[in-house]
Structures are given as C-alpha cells and as structure tokens.
Design an enzyme around this catalytic site. Sequence first.
Site, PDB file in Angstrom:
ATOM      1  N   GLU A  85       2.423  -1.078   4.477  1.00  0.00           N
ATOM      2  CA  GLU A  85       2.129   0.747   4.241  1.00  0.00           C
ATOM      3  C   GLU A  85       3.564   1.360   3.880  1.00  0.00           C
ATOM      4  O   GLU A  85       4.250   1.372   4.542  1.00  0.00           O
ATOM      5  CB  GLU A  85       1.323   1.368   5.221  1.00  0.00           C
ATOM      6  CG  GLU A  85      -0.041   0.940   5.354  1.00  0.00           C
ATOM      7  CD  GLU A  85      -0.992   1.486   4.639  1.00  0.00           C
ATOM      8  OE1 GLU A  85      -0.637   2.249   3.738  1.00  0.00           O
ATOM      9  OE2 GLU A  85      -2.292   1.175   4.528  1.00  0.00           O
TER      10      GLU A  85
ATOM     11  N   HIS B 197       0.649  -1.075   0.017  1.00  0.00           N
ATOM     12  CA  HIS B 197      -0.031  -0.260   0.041  1.00  0.00           C
ATOM     13  C   HIS B 197       0.923   1.084   0.172  1.00  0.00           C
ATOM     14  O   HIS B 197       1.954   1.087   0.272  1.00  0.00           O
ATOM     15  CB  HIS B 197      -0.770   0.037   1.327  1.00  0.00           C
ATOM     16  CG  HIS B 197      -1.772  -1.083   1.573  1.00  0.00           C
ATOM     17  ND1 HIS B 197      -3.015  -1.093   1.335  1.00  0.00           N
ATOM     18  CD2 HIS B 197      -1.472  -2.084   2.172  1.00  0.00           C
ATOM     19  CE1 HIS B 197      -3.600  -2.248   1.667  1.00  0.00           C
ATOM     20  NE2 HIS B 197      -2.415  -2.957   2.270  1.00  0.00           N
TER      21      HIS B 197
HETATM   22 ZN   LIG Z   1      -3.974   0.543   0.553  1.00  0.00          ZN
END
Ligand SMILES: [Zn+2]
Length: 212
Positions: free
Chosen positions: A70, A5
């Site tokens: 992330e 992400h």
């Molecule tokens: Zn995401």
Amino acid sequence: MVVLHYTEMKPVENALDKMCNPKAKVSAHYCITEGGEVIQLVPEEKRAWHAGVSYWRGHRDVNSASIGIELDHPGHAGGYREFADAQFEALVPLLNRMVKQHDIPRANVVGHSDVAPGRKIDPGELFPWDRLAEYGLCLPRPEKISPNDPFDNDASFYLALERFGYDITNGHDAVEAFQRRWRPENIDGEIDGEVRAILFQLLLDRDQGRTR
Ligand SMILES: [Zn+2]
C-alpha cells in the site's frame, strides 16, 4: 505476484489503523509513507487481504499468491497527484529484494487495477511504471509497436488480452484497466489501433522470452 495499491486515506495513521483493525477485514504486507518509511504489517509468508475479488493469469485467489504493498496517497477521491519521490525511492529496494527472494516475474508485478478491472483503479495512471521498469522491476511499455492492426476483430483482441493476464468478463472494464497501465494518456475503454498494437507487442515480447 506483487500488487501495488494506494491507500486513498490521509493521514497515513488512519490507513494504518484501518489495516490493523480486524473488523475492517483489509490488510497489506507493507505500507510505504509519502516520506519513504516502510512499515511491515503482515509477514510475507502470510496471506493478507488486499486484492479482494481479483484475477491474474488464471489465478482467482490473488491474495493467496501475492504480496500487497500500500502506498500512502490521497487517491483519486482525495485529489489525485504525483507519487512522492521519497516513497518511490523506498519502494525500489523493497521490491528488488522481494522479487529476487521469491523469484517473481516482472510480468507479475501489477497494480490493483490490473487484477480487478471495473472495480479498482489504484494505484492509477500517475504511478511511475516507466521508472520502475528502468530498475527491471516491472514490464516496460513496448518501445516500438507495429503500425499494422495485429487482430482481425475485437474477439481476437479479447482472447489476447485474457492470455496476457486480464479478466475479460467485462470487456470495456478490461480495456480500461489495460489502458490505465499501458497507455495512461487516454483511458476510454475503447479498442483502438494503438491499444491493439501495444497488447500484441507485449505478448510477442513475453512469448519470445524477452520479458518474463
Ligand atoms: Zn487497492
């Protein structure tokens, strides 16, 4: 699975605060700063809330079957740009250890956009999948593709796309997600000859055991 992400939030402290706030109902196992610092937020054996409504290769509960990473990044909303080298260099050993430890196939190292077509576009077309593939940590783009159209019609293309892993509930969204990952130069959601040929080669490589 591993799902990559971007945070789409600067500075990184704000993203970390959000992921540590129970009310926000979002979390991830790791966050990697643009400077290359790896911050673990959730133990790998625990479920984190990073994928949301998602699908990959028959699984509808991606959060229960994946590790979420992330990447600290402004995202498309904050001025989309290249990912930092230091961040990529920190991602490689982390991912390398994790795929070995959990025996994760390369075909299951994906972007959020791959598992949530039409809803998510991160980490997006500037993420260096090709460089990650050089380390054997995700599938490479097929090198030589057949110039002949391998599918008779769009229906057979969609069947093949679903077989590869994508949710094809919305065909246009699914094609856009496929393009974002496999042909980022041109993302228009239209099925063209090149897209057909890339998908066919990906399936061929996987089914013949050349990739996993
Ligand atoms: Zn995401």
